[in-house]
Design a protein around this motif. Structure first.
Motif, PDB file in Angstrom:
ATOM      1  N   ARG A  17       0.825  -1.207   0.000  1.00 60.05           N
ATOM      2  CA  ARG A  17       0.000   0.000   0.000  1.00 60.05           C
ATOM      3  C   ARG A  17       0.860   1.258   0.000  1.00 60.05           C
ATOM      4  N   LEU A  18       1.985   1.238   0.733  1.00 55.12           N
ATOM      5  CA  LEU A  18       2.880   2.392   0.739  1.00 55.12           C
ATOM      6  C   LEU A  18       3.476   2.631  -0.648  1.00 55.12           C
ATOM      7  N   LYS A  19       3.963   1.551  -1.269  1.00 62.68           N
ATOM      8  CA  LYS A  19       4.529   1.694  -2.621  1.00 62.68           C
ATOM      9  C   LYS A  19       3.465   2.150  -3.603  1.00 62.68           C
ATOM     10  N   GLN A  20       2.271   1.580  -3.476  1.00 67.10           N
ATOM     11  CA  GLN A  20       1.183   1.940  -4.380  1.00 67.10           C
ATOM     12  C   GLN A  20       0.815   3.410  -4.220  1.00 67.10           C
ATOM     13  N   SER A  21       0.762   3.886  -2.979  1.00 62.82           N
ATOM     14  CA  SER A  21       0.405   5.289  -2.767  1.00 62.82           C
ATOM     15  C   SER A  21       1.495   6.210  -3.310  1.00 62.82           C
ATOM     16  N   GLY A  60       0.562   8.523  -6.274  1.00 66.78           N
ATOM     17  CA  GLY A  60       0.749   9.942  -5.989  1.00 66.78           C
ATOM     18  C   GLY A  60       1.623  10.587  -7.042  1.00 66.78           C
ATOM     19  N   SER A  61       2.711   9.916  -7.403  1.00 67.50           N
ATOM     20  CA  SER A  61       3.597  10.475  -8.414  1.00 67.50           C
ATOM     21  C   SER A  61       2.923  10.474  -9.782  1.00 67.50           C
ATOM     22  N   GLN A  62       2.061   9.490 -10.045  1.00 67.63           N
ATOM     23  CA  GLN A  62       1.336   9.483 -11.310  1.00 67.63           C
ATOM     24  C   GLN A  62       0.357  10.635 -11.361  1.00 67.63           C
ATOM     25  N   GLY A  63      -0.283  10.943 -10.234  1.00 69.32           N
ATOM     26  CA  GLY A  63      -1.187  12.087 -10.179  1.00 69.32           C
ATOM     27  C   GLY A  63      -0.426  13.368 -10.453  1.00 69.32           C
ATOM     28  N   HIS A  64       0.778  13.472  -9.896  1.00 68.01           N
ATOM     29  CA  HIS A  64       1.621  14.638 -10.140  1.00 68.01           C
ATOM     30  C   HIS A  64       2.018  14.696 -11.612  1.00 68.01           C
TER      31      HIS A  64
END
Length: 118
Positions: free
Chosen positions: A56-60, A64-68
């Motif tokens: 979950r940490l890696k996924q977030s 998150g970076s994909q959203g950026h």
């Protein structure tokens, strides 16, 4: 004879004690197996929860970076659209003049492949 029956009684009692010890050992073995199984299940559950937390940490982080990245791509797209609109507005008038000149200034000439048939 009595000594013989006493010997048999002692053997029977020894056999009974051996059976009792065997049953007790089987019960201890069953309890230990059950306890080991419970420990293994607890350990695997703990390991699974740890790995799911890491996932979950890696996924977030990735999401998150994909959203950026999506925001950055959107900004770049908007900037490119503005640049193309500026270029269009600057060149539009000269292109229209060139087209009108080509359409309106017609020079009548006979084509080189034209053969006169007389």
């Amino acid at each position: 004879m009595t000594s013989q029956s006493q010997g048999i009684q002692q053997l029977l009692q020894a056999e009974k004690r051996a059976k009792d010890k065997l049953e007790e050992a089987k019960k201890r073995k069953g309890k230990r197996l059950k306890q080991a199984k419970e420990e293994a299940v607890a350990e695997t559950d703990q390991y699974r929860m740890q790995k799911e937390k890491e996932f979950r940490l890696k996924q977030s982080k990735i999401m998150g970076s994909q959203g950026h990245l999506a925001d950055e791509i959107e900004d770049q797209t908007q900037e490119k659209i503005k640049e193309l609109n500026r270029s269009y507005n600057q060149c539009m008038e000269s292109v229209v003049k060139q087209l009108l000149n080509m359409v309106c200034d017609i020079k009548a000439e006979v084509h080189v492949n034209y053969r006169a048939t007389s």
